[in-house]
Design a protein around this motif. Sequence first.
Motif, mmCIF file in Angstrom:
data_model
loop_
_atom_site.group_PDB
_atom_site.id
_atom_site.type_symbol
_atom_site.label_atom_id
_atom_site.label_comp_id
_atom_site.label_asym_id
_atom_site.label_seq_id
_atom_site.Cartn_x
_atom_site.Cartn_y
_atom_site.Cartn_z
ATOM 1 N N MET A 1 53.545 91.815 -4.044
ATOM 2 C CA MET A 1 53.285 90.939 -5.183
ATOM 3 C C MET A 1 52.812 91.771 -6.375
ATOM 4 N N ALA A 2 53.369 91.479 -7.541
ATOM 5 C CA ALA A 2 52.975 92.204 -8.750
ATOM 6 C C ALA A 2 51.520 91.896 -9.098
ATOM 7 N N ARG A 3 50.809 92.907 -9.578
ATOM 8 C CA ARG A 3 49.412 92.696 -9.961
ATOM 9 C C ARG A 3 49.296 91.776 -11.167
ATOM 10 N N TYR A 4 50.304 91.820 -12.027
ATOM 11 C CA TYR A 4 50.243 91.030 -13.259
ATOM 12 C C TYR A 4 51.405 90.049 -13.325
ATOM 13 N N VAL A 5 51.115 88.881 -13.852
ATOM 14 C CA VAL A 5 52.132 87.888 -14.209
ATOM 15 C C VAL A 5 51.890 87.523 -15.660
ATOM 16 N N VAL A 6 52.891 87.713 -16.505
ATOM 17 C CA VAL A 6 52.789 87.352 -17.917
ATOM 18 C C VAL A 6 53.977 86.456 -18.251
ATOM 19 N N GLU A 7 53.703 85.170 -18.372
ATOM 20 C CA GLU A 7 54.745 84.205 -18.680
ATOM 21 C C GLU A 7 54.943 84.124 -20.198
ATOM 22 N N PRO A 8 56.064 83.538 -20.640
ATOM 23 C CA PRO A 8 56.321 83.452 -22.093
ATOM 24 C C PRO A 8 55.231 82.696 -22.832
ATOM 25 N N MET A 9 55.080 83.010 -24.104
ATOM 26 C CA MET A 9 54.101 82.314 -24.937
ATOM 27 C C MET A 9 54.511 80.853 -25.114
ATOM 28 N N PRO A 10 53.545 79.939 -25.077
ATOM 29 C CA PRO A 10 53.871 78.505 -25.175
ATOM 30 C C PRO A 10 54.220 78.097 -26.596
ATOM 31 N N GLY A 11 54.901 76.973 -26.732
ATOM 32 C CA GLY A 11 55.113 76.384 -28.043
ATOM 33 C C GLY A 11 53.785 75.972 -28.650
ATOM 34 N N GLN A 12 53.705 76.028 -29.969
ATOM 35 C CA GLN A 12 52.443 75.743 -30.638
ATOM 36 C C GLN A 12 52.367 74.292 -31.113
ATOM 37 N N ILE A 13 51.153 73.758 -31.098
ATOM 38 C CA ILE A 13 50.885 72.425 -31.623
ATOM 39 C C ILE A 13 51.175 72.428 -33.122
ATOM 40 N N SER A 14 51.743 71.345 -33.632
ATOM 41 C CA SER A 14 52.114 71.298 -35.049
ATOM 42 C C SER A 14 50.883 71.369 -35.947
ATOM 43 N N ALA A 15 51.102 71.878 -37.164
ATOM 44 C CA ALA A 15 50.006 71.982 -38.133
ATOM 45 C C ALA A 15 49.431 70.612 -38.462
ATOM 46 N N GLU A 16 50.266 69.585 -38.501
ATOM 47 C CA GLU A 16 49.786 68.227 -38.802
ATOM 48 C C GLU A 16 48.810 67.742 -37.747
ATOM 49 N N VAL A 17 49.156 67.961 -36.476
ATOM 50 C CA VAL A 17 48.278 67.512 -35.396
ATOM 51 C C VAL A 17 46.989 68.336 -35.377
ATOM 52 N N ILE A 18 47.085 69.631 -35.620
ATOM 53 C CA ILE A 18 45.879 70.465 -35.674
ATOM 54 C C ILE A 18 44.946 69.980 -36.778
ATOM 55 N N GLU A 19 45.510 69.631 -37.924
ATOM 56 C CA GLU A 19 44.676 69.136 -39.026
ATOM 57 C C GLU A 19 43.950 67.851 -38.630
ATOM 58 N N LEU A 20 44.640 66.961 -37.917
ATOM 59 C CA LEU A 20 44.002 65.733 -37.451
ATOM 60 C C LEU A 20 42.901 66.051 -36.438
ATOM 61 N N LEU A 21 43.173 66.948 -35.509
ATOM 62 C CA LEU A 21 42.186 67.292 -34.492
ATOM 63 C C LEU A 21 40.929 67.882 -35.120
ATOM 64 N N GLU A 22 41.102 68.665 -36.166
ATOM 65 C CA GLU A 22 39.938 69.307 -36.771
ATOM 66 C C GLU A 22 39.090 68.324 -37.583
#
Length: 221
Positions: free
Chosen positions: A1-22
């Motif tokens: 088994m490999a010591r490291y697993v690095v999966e692809p970077m996830p899609g990002q939350i939209s700027a509109e939703v981030i603004e609402l969350l903040e």
Amino acid sequence: MARYVVEPMPGQISAEVIELLEKTETATVGHWRHWGFCDRKIQGLLRRRVAGTAVTVQIPGPDSTLLHHALGLLRPGDVLVVDRLGDDRHACWGGGVTVAAKAAGAKAGIVDGACTDIEEVEASDFPLWCRGLAPITTRIYDLGGRMNVPVAIGGVVVMPGDAVLADESGVLILPPGEAEAEARQAIARQERGLGVQARCAAGEKLGDISGATAKVLAGLA
């Protein structure tokens, strides 16, 4: 088994939703939601409210090799979420990690474990949540780790790409598909709350406004 697993970077939350969350307080969402809240012992070192996209890392005990690598993959708007696999002795996050994360454009760090170098964190003005401070630090021991896999943070499963909302009250994890609706509901409730506070300041009784007094009086009859 490999010591490291690095999966692809996830899609990002939209700027509109981030603004609402903040604009959203975690404690407002806590009026109706009972899941997604990390252990309340994970608290911010600075008084801030931030929201962003979860990038997850799992690293064992005394080792921070993968954490250092992950810093080079962060994008503006990401929140680096670190699962310490139960370790509460070694501080994996200090001044150097803080400067690197901020330079990458990360919004914050969330560590289910200890951090260190509080003066450098404050000087960098970088939002960081953790379980407290510790003087013993991790090293580059090459013990392995996992990145962008499901992790456990304060009793909550965090998926890569989840929405992270963190403030003075704690840390809330939301699935991307639920974040906007929860934020809009919270903002509306906060606005109503300001109206209630104004009525109380003007002399009305909170129990009369909320209906609590009517219930007590009915129960006394």
